[in-house]
Design an enzyme around this catalytic site. Structure first.
Site, PDB file in Angstrom:
ATOM      1  N   ASP A 223      46.093  38.759 -13.077  1.00 42.54           N
ATOM      2  CA  ASP A 223      46.713  37.187 -13.585  1.00 42.54           C
ATOM      3  C   ASP A 223      46.852  35.637 -12.830  1.00 42.54           C
ATOM      4  O   ASP A 223      46.765  35.961 -12.355  1.00 42.54           O
ATOM      5  CB  ASP A 223      48.447  37.512 -14.581  1.00 42.54           C
ATOM      6  CG  ASP A 223      48.301  37.710 -16.079  1.00 42.54           C
ATOM      7  OD1 ASP A 223      47.284  37.061 -16.233  1.00 42.54           O
ATOM      8  OD2 ASP A 223      49.674  37.928 -16.077  1.00 42.54           O
TER       9      ASP A 223
ATOM     10  N   HIS B  27      37.689  33.922 -14.913  1.00 46.98           N
ATOM     11  CA  HIS B  27      37.201  35.401 -14.742  1.00 46.98           C
ATOM     12  C   HIS B  27      36.556  35.230 -14.096  1.00 46.98           C
ATOM     13  O   HIS B  27      36.590  36.215 -13.036  1.00 46.98           O
ATOM     14  CB  HIS B  27      36.606  36.054 -16.132  1.00 46.98           C
ATOM     15  CG  HIS B  27      37.649  36.503 -16.686  1.00 46.98           C
ATOM     16  ND1 HIS B  27      39.342  36.050 -17.311  1.00 46.98           N
ATOM     17  CD2 HIS B  27      37.869  35.518 -18.278  1.00 46.98           C
ATOM     18  CE1 HIS B  27      40.042  36.334 -18.341  1.00 46.98           C
ATOM     19  NE2 HIS B  27      38.692  35.371 -18.790  1.00 46.98           N
TER      20      HIS B  27
ATOM     21  N   LEU C 135      38.939  52.600   1.645  1.00 44.19           N
ATOM     22  CA  LEU C 135      40.365  52.568   0.912  1.00 44.19           C
ATOM     23  C   LEU C 135      38.990  52.975  -0.110  1.00 44.19           C
ATOM     24  O   LEU C 135      38.184  52.878  -0.757  1.00 44.19           O
ATOM     25  CB  LEU C 135      39.644  51.104   0.670  1.00 44.19           C
ATOM     26  CG  LEU C 135      40.344  50.169  -0.038  1.00 44.19           C
ATOM     27  CD1 LEU C 135      42.191  49.966  -0.351  1.00 44.19           C
ATOM     28  CD2 LEU C 135      39.734  48.999  -0.852  1.00 44.19           C
TER      29      LEU C 135
HETATM   30  C1  LIG Z   1      36.692  44.106 -16.407  1.00 48.26           C
HETATM   31  C2  LIG Z   1      36.159  43.495 -15.683  1.00 48.26           C
HETATM   32  C3  LIG Z   1      36.937  42.115 -14.856  1.00 48.26           C
HETATM   33  C4  LIG Z   1      37.259  41.433 -13.959  1.00 48.26           C
HETATM   34  N1  LIG Z   1      37.709  40.212 -13.340  1.00 48.26           N
HETATM   35  C5  LIG Z   1      38.117  39.865 -12.404  1.00 48.26           C
HETATM   36  C6  LIG Z   1      38.938  39.800 -12.187  1.00 48.26           C
HETATM   37  C7  LIG Z   1      39.761  38.873 -12.556  1.00 48.26           C
HETATM   38  C8  LIG Z   1      40.803  40.168 -13.777  1.00 48.26           C
HETATM   39  C9  LIG Z   1      40.312  39.559 -15.096  1.00 48.26           C
HETATM   40  C10 LIG Z   1      38.403  39.728 -14.972  1.00 48.26           C
HETATM   41  N2  LIG Z   1      36.759  42.398 -12.860  1.00 48.26           N
HETATM   42  N3  LIG Z   1      36.531  41.995 -11.662  1.00 48.26           N
HETATM   43  C11 LIG Z   1      35.623  43.183 -11.507  1.00 48.26           C
HETATM   44  C12 LIG Z   1      35.816  43.593 -12.355  1.00 48.26           C
HETATM   45  C13 LIG Z   1      35.275  45.167 -12.142  1.00 48.26           C
HETATM   46  C14 LIG Z   1      35.504  46.708 -12.627  1.00 48.26           C
HETATM   47  C15 LIG Z   1      35.152  47.680 -12.306  1.00 48.26           C
HETATM   48  C16 LIG Z   1      34.636  48.352 -11.537  1.00 48.26           C
HETATM   49  F1  LIG Z   1      33.797  49.504 -11.182  1.00 48.26           F
HETATM   50  C17 LIG Z   1      33.631  47.050 -10.804  1.00 48.26           C
HETATM   51  C18 LIG Z   1      33.984  45.803 -11.107  1.00 48.26           C
HETATM   52  C19 LIG Z   1      35.565  43.483 -13.586  1.00 48.26           C
HETATM   53  N4  LIG Z   1      35.920  44.211 -14.630  1.00 48.26           N
END
Ligand SMILES: Cc1cc(N2CCCCCC2)n2ncc(-c3ccc(F)cc3)c2n1
Length: 257
Positions: A37, A54, A148
Protein backbone atom coordinates in the site's frame (compact mmCIF):
# COMPACT_ATOMS: atom_id res chain seq x y z
CA UNK A 1 27.53 17.75 3.22
CA UNK A 2 28.62 14.89 0.92
CA UNK A 3 30.75 13.50 3.76
CA UNK A 4 27.73 13.56 6.08
CA UNK A 5 25.58 11.73 3.48
CA UNK A 6 28.30 9.13 3.03
CA UNK A 7 28.57 8.72 6.82
CA UNK A 8 24.75 8.37 7.07
CA UNK A 9 24.71 5.80 4.29
CA UNK A 10 27.51 3.92 5.99
CA UNK A 11 25.53 3.83 9.23
CA UNK A 12 22.39 2.70 7.36
CA UNK A 13 24.30 -0.10 5.64
CA UNK A 14 25.92 -1.33 8.83
CA UNK A 15 22.55 -1.11 10.65
CA UNK A 16 20.94 -3.11 7.87
CA UNK A 17 23.76 -5.68 7.86
CA UNK A 18 23.70 -6.08 11.64
CA UNK A 19 19.90 -6.45 11.63
CA UNK A 20 20.11 -9.05 8.84
CA UNK A 21 22.76 -10.93 10.85
CA UNK A 22 20.51 -10.76 13.91
CA UNK A 23 17.38 -12.14 12.23
CA UNK A 24 19.40 -14.89 10.56
CA UNK A 25 20.14 -16.28 14.04
CA UNK A 26 16.43 -17.08 14.57
CA UNK A 27 13.72 -18.92 12.56
CA UNK A 28 12.72 -16.95 9.45
CA UNK A 29 8.93 -16.86 8.78
CA UNK A 30 8.25 -19.49 6.10
CA UNK A 31 5.45 -17.50 4.43
CA UNK A 32 5.32 -13.70 4.35
CA UNK A 33 2.29 -11.93 2.82
CA UNK A 34 2.42 -8.22 1.96
CA UNK A 35 -0.33 -5.69 1.26
CA UNK A 36 1.74 -3.28 -0.89
CA UNK A 37 0.00 0.00 0.00
CA UNK A 38 0.95 3.65 -0.41
CA UNK A 39 1.89 3.82 -4.09
CA UNK A 40 -0.62 6.58 -4.95
CA UNK A 41 0.38 8.58 -1.87
CA UNK A 42 4.06 8.22 -2.79
CA UNK A 43 3.32 9.78 -6.19
CA UNK A 44 1.10 12.52 -4.72
CA UNK A 45 3.88 13.59 -2.33
CA UNK A 46 6.04 14.17 -5.42
CA UNK A 47 3.29 15.83 -7.49
CA UNK A 48 3.50 12.83 -9.87
CA UNK A 49 0.58 10.88 -11.40
CA UNK A 50 -0.62 7.86 -9.38
CA UNK A 51 0.70 5.46 -12.01
CA UNK A 52 4.23 6.71 -11.27
CA UNK A 53 3.79 5.33 -7.74
CA UNK A 54 2.60 1.97 -9.07
CA UNK A 55 5.61 1.83 -11.39
CA UNK A 56 8.01 2.66 -8.55
CA UNK A 57 6.24 0.05 -6.43
CA UNK A 58 7.02 -2.55 -9.08
CA UNK A 59 10.76 -1.91 -8.55
CA UNK A 60 10.22 -2.56 -4.82
CA UNK A 61 8.67 -5.93 -5.71
CA UNK A 62 11.98 -6.97 -7.29
CA UNK A 63 14.02 -5.62 -4.34
CA UNK A 64 11.96 -7.38 -1.66
CA UNK A 65 11.69 -10.62 -3.69
CA UNK A 66 15.51 -10.82 -3.85
CA UNK A 67 15.84 -9.97 -0.15
CA UNK A 68 13.23 -12.58 0.90
CA UNK A 69 14.81 -15.24 -1.31
CA UNK A 70 18.26 -14.56 0.15
CA UNK A 71 16.85 -14.94 3.68
CA UNK A 72 15.41 -18.36 2.83
CA UNK A 73 11.74 -17.29 2.99
CA UNK A 74 9.76 -20.12 1.36
CA UNK A 75 6.69 -18.21 0.14
CA UNK A 76 6.19 -14.49 -0.53
CA UNK A 77 2.60 -13.52 -1.34
CA UNK A 78 2.08 -10.01 -2.77
CA UNK A 79 -1.35 -8.38 -3.02
CA UNK A 80 -0.99 -6.87 -6.49
CA UNK A 81 -4.61 -6.37 -7.65
CA UNK A 82 -7.80 -6.85 -5.65
CA UNK A 83 -11.32 -7.62 -6.88
CA UNK A 84 -12.17 -4.09 -5.65
CA UNK A 85 -9.49 -2.47 -7.84
CA UNK A 86 -11.79 -2.75 -10.90
CA UNK A 87 -13.64 0.29 -9.47
CA UNK A 88 -10.62 2.52 -10.15
CA UNK A 89 -10.49 4.75 -13.28
CA UNK A 90 -10.09 2.66 -16.46
CA UNK A 91 -6.75 4.29 -17.31
CA UNK A 92 -5.33 3.26 -13.92
CA UNK A 93 -6.72 -0.31 -14.18
CA UNK A 94 -5.27 -0.67 -17.69
CA UNK A 95 -1.89 0.57 -16.44
CA UNK A 96 -1.94 -1.75 -13.43
CA UNK A 97 -2.79 -4.81 -15.53
CA UNK A 98 0.14 -4.10 -17.84
CA UNK A 99 2.61 -4.23 -14.91
CA UNK A 100 2.80 -8.04 -14.71
CA UNK A 101 4.10 -8.28 -18.28
CA UNK A 102 6.44 -5.32 -17.76
CA UNK A 103 7.81 -6.85 -14.55
CA UNK A 104 8.19 -10.33 -16.07
CA UNK A 105 9.49 -9.00 -19.37
CA UNK A 106 12.31 -7.33 -17.45
CA UNK A 107 12.93 -9.65 -14.48
CA UNK A 108 11.87 -13.18 -15.49
CA UNK A 109 15.45 -14.15 -16.48
CA UNK A 110 16.62 -12.92 -13.07
CA UNK A 111 13.82 -14.83 -11.28
CA UNK A 112 14.84 -18.00 -13.15
CA UNK A 113 18.47 -17.36 -12.23
CA UNK A 114 17.44 -16.97 -8.57
CA UNK A 115 15.48 -20.27 -8.67
CA UNK A 116 12.21 -18.41 -7.89
CA UNK A 117 8.87 -20.07 -8.71
CA UNK A 118 6.14 -17.68 -9.90
CA UNK A 119 2.58 -18.48 -8.86
CA UNK A 120 -0.80 -16.78 -9.33
CA UNK A 121 -3.57 -16.57 -6.70
CA UNK A 122 -6.92 -15.13 -7.81
CA UNK A 123 -9.73 -15.22 -10.34
CA UNK A 124 -8.05 -15.59 -13.74
CA UNK A 125 -11.21 -15.38 -15.84
CA UNK A 126 -11.60 -11.57 -15.78
CA UNK A 127 -7.92 -10.79 -16.36
CA UNK A 128 -6.99 -9.42 -19.83
CA UNK A 129 -5.43 -12.05 -22.12
CA UNK A 130 -2.12 -10.13 -22.30
CA UNK A 131 -1.83 -10.17 -18.49
CA UNK A 132 -2.71 -13.84 -18.10
CA UNK A 133 -0.42 -14.91 -20.96
CA UNK A 134 2.58 -13.17 -19.36
CA UNK A 135 1.91 -14.69 -15.93
CA UNK A 136 1.18 -18.18 -17.23
CA UNK A 137 4.37 -18.08 -19.32
CA UNK A 138 6.36 -17.15 -16.20
CA UNK A 139 4.64 -19.90 -14.20
CA UNK A 140 5.53 -22.42 -16.89
CA UNK A 141 9.14 -21.20 -17.12
CA UNK A 142 9.63 -21.42 -13.32
CA UNK A 143 7.49 -24.44 -12.38
CA UNK A 144 10.53 -26.65 -11.70
CA UNK A 145 12.27 -24.02 -9.54
CA UNK A 146 12.69 -24.94 -5.88
CA UNK A 147 13.56 -21.58 -4.31
CA UNK A 148 11.19 -18.87 -3.12
CA UNK A 149 7.57 -19.23 -4.28
CA UNK A 150 6.61 -15.73 -5.48
CA UNK A 151 2.82 -15.83 -5.21
CA UNK A 152 1.03 -12.88 -6.82
CA UNK A 153 -2.52 -12.20 -5.63
CA UNK A 154 -4.06 -10.93 -8.85
CA UNK A 155 -7.77 -10.15 -9.16
CA UNK A 156 -7.96 -11.63 -5.69
CA UNK A 157 -10.59 -11.14 -2.97
CA UNK A 158 -10.82 -13.18 0.24
CA UNK A 159 -14.62 -13.41 0.25
CA UNK A 160 -14.70 -14.27 -3.47
CA UNK A 161 -12.16 -17.02 -2.77
CA UNK A 162 -14.18 -18.48 0.13
CA UNK A 163 -17.48 -18.31 -1.80
CA UNK A 164 -15.92 -20.11 -4.81
CA UNK A 165 -14.52 -22.76 -2.46
CA UNK A 166 -17.92 -23.30 -0.78
CA UNK A 167 -19.64 -23.61 -4.19
CA UNK A 168 -17.07 -26.15 -5.42
CA UNK A 169 -17.37 -28.07 -2.17
CA UNK A 170 -21.19 -28.05 -2.39
CA UNK A 171 -20.93 -29.48 -5.91
CA UNK A 172 -18.62 -32.24 -4.63
CA UNK A 173 -21.04 -33.06 -1.79
CA UNK A 174 -24.03 -33.09 -4.18
CA UNK A 175 -22.11 -35.36 -6.56
CA UNK A 176 -21.18 -37.64 -3.63
CA UNK A 177 -17.47 -36.99 -4.20
CA UNK A 178 -17.20 -36.07 -0.51
CA UNK A 179 -19.55 -36.17 2.48
CA UNK A 180 -19.86 -33.20 4.87
CA UNK A 181 -18.73 -35.27 7.88
CA UNK A 182 -15.43 -35.97 6.08
CA UNK A 183 -14.77 -32.21 5.77
CA UNK A 184 -11.79 -30.82 7.69
CA UNK A 185 -9.95 -27.45 7.66
CA UNK A 186 -7.16 -29.10 5.65
CA UNK A 187 -9.60 -30.43 3.03
CA UNK A 188 -11.42 -27.06 2.84
CA UNK A 189 -8.06 -25.30 2.34
CA UNK A 190 -7.52 -27.37 -0.80
CA UNK A 191 -10.53 -25.61 -2.38
CA UNK A 192 -8.89 -22.18 -1.95
CA UNK A 193 -6.70 -20.39 -4.53
CA UNK A 194 -3.80 -20.81 -2.09
CA UNK A 195 -4.13 -24.63 -1.99
CA UNK A 196 -0.89 -26.50 -1.22
CA UNK A 197 0.71 -23.30 0.17
CA UNK A 198 1.31 -23.00 3.93
CA UNK A 199 -0.67 -20.23 5.67
CA UNK A 200 1.19 -16.92 6.06
CA UNK A 201 3.21 -16.61 9.29
CA UNK A 202 3.64 -12.86 8.91
CA UNK A 203 1.43 -10.25 7.25
CA UNK A 204 3.03 -6.89 6.45
CA UNK A 205 0.94 -3.88 5.43
CA UNK A 206 2.65 -0.64 4.38
CA UNK A 207 1.48 3.01 4.39
CA UNK A 208 -0.09 3.06 7.83
CA UNK A 209 -3.46 1.56 6.95
CA UNK A 210 -4.56 -0.90 9.65
CA UNK A 211 -7.07 -3.23 7.99
CA UNK A 212 -7.12 -6.49 6.03
CA UNK A 213 -8.91 -5.21 2.88
CA UNK A 214 -10.43 -8.60 2.04
CA UNK A 215 -7.00 -10.29 1.90
CA UNK A 216 -6.47 -14.03 2.68
CA UNK A 217 -9.32 -13.97 5.26
CA UNK A 218 -9.11 -17.75 5.90
CA UNK A 219 -5.35 -18.14 5.67
CA UNK A 220 -4.35 -15.29 8.02
CA UNK A 221 -6.19 -16.81 11.03
CA UNK A 222 -2.98 -17.27 13.04
CA UNK A 223 -0.59 -14.87 11.30
CA UNK A 224 1.34 -12.09 13.09
CA UNK A 225 0.38 -8.67 11.70
CA UNK A 226 3.01 -5.95 11.19
CA UNK A 227 1.93 -2.46 10.13
CA UNK A 228 4.38 0.24 9.03
CA UNK A 229 3.89 3.84 7.92
CA UNK A 230 6.53 3.35 5.21
CA UNK A 231 4.98 3.71 1.74
CA UNK A 232 5.51 0.65 -0.47
CA UNK A 233 7.76 2.38 -3.02
CA UNK A 234 10.04 3.42 -0.11
CA UNK A 235 9.96 -0.05 1.55
CA UNK A 236 13.50 -1.50 1.53
CA UNK A 237 15.45 -4.53 2.73
CA UNK A 238 15.97 -3.00 6.18
CA UNK A 239 12.22 -2.44 6.57
CA UNK A 240 11.72 -6.13 5.75
CA UNK A 241 14.36 -7.10 8.33
CA UNK A 242 12.62 -4.88 10.93
CA UNK A 243 9.29 -6.65 10.26
CA UNK A 244 10.90 -10.10 10.58
CA UNK A 245 12.74 -9.03 13.74
CA UNK A 246 9.41 -7.89 15.23
CA UNK A 247 7.88 -11.26 14.26
CA UNK A 248 10.74 -13.15 15.93
CA UNK A 249 10.35 -11.16 19.17
CA UNK A 250 6.68 -12.15 19.50
CA UNK A 251 5.71 -15.46 21.12
CA UNK A 252 3.14 -17.16 18.85
CA UNK A 253 0.61 -19.33 20.70
CA UNK A 254 -1.86 -20.42 17.93
CA UNK A 255 -4.67 -19.97 20.45
CA UNK A 256 -2.78 -21.82 23.23
CA UNK A 257 -1.36 -20.23 26.45
C1 LIG B 1 -1.39 -5.64 -11.04
C2 LIG B 1 0.02 -5.46 -10.56
C3 LIG B 1 0.40 -4.27 -9.90
C4 LIG B 1 1.69 -4.12 -9.47
N1 LIG B 1 2.05 -2.98 -8.78
C5 LIG B 1 3.39 -2.70 -8.28
C6 LIG B 1 3.51 -3.07 -6.83
C7 LIG B 1 2.65 -2.22 -5.95
C8 LIG B 1 1.21 -2.58 -6.00
C9 LIG B 1 0.40 -2.17 -7.15
C10 LIG B 1 1.07 -1.97 -8.45
N2 LIG B 1 2.57 -5.15 -9.72
N3 LIG B 1 3.90 -5.28 -9.41
C11 LIG B 1 4.29 -6.49 -9.84
C12 LIG B 1 3.22 -7.16 -10.42
C13 LIG B 1 3.21 -8.52 -10.96
C14 LIG B 1 2.04 -9.29 -10.91
C15 LIG B 1 2.05 -10.58 -11.37
C16 LIG B 1 3.22 -11.11 -11.88
F1 LIG B 1 3.25 -12.39 -12.32
C17 LIG B 1 4.38 -10.36 -11.94
C18 LIG B 1 4.39 -9.07 -11.47
C19 LIG B 1 2.14 -6.30 -10.35
N4 LIG B 1 0.89 -6.46 -10.77
Amino acid sequence: MLKKIQEWRGKETSKSLSLKEEIMKHPIPEHIAIIMDGNGRWAKKRALPRVAGHHEGMKTVRKITKAANSLGVKVLTLYAFSTENWKRPKLEVDFLLKLPEEFLGTFLPELIEENVQVRLMGNKTDLPDHTLRAVEHAMDQTKENTGLVLNFALNYGGRDEILRAVKALADDVNENRISSDQLTEEIFSEYLFSNLLPDPDLLIRTSGEIRLSNFMLWQLAYAEFYFTDVLWPDFNENNLYEAINSFQLRGRRFGGI
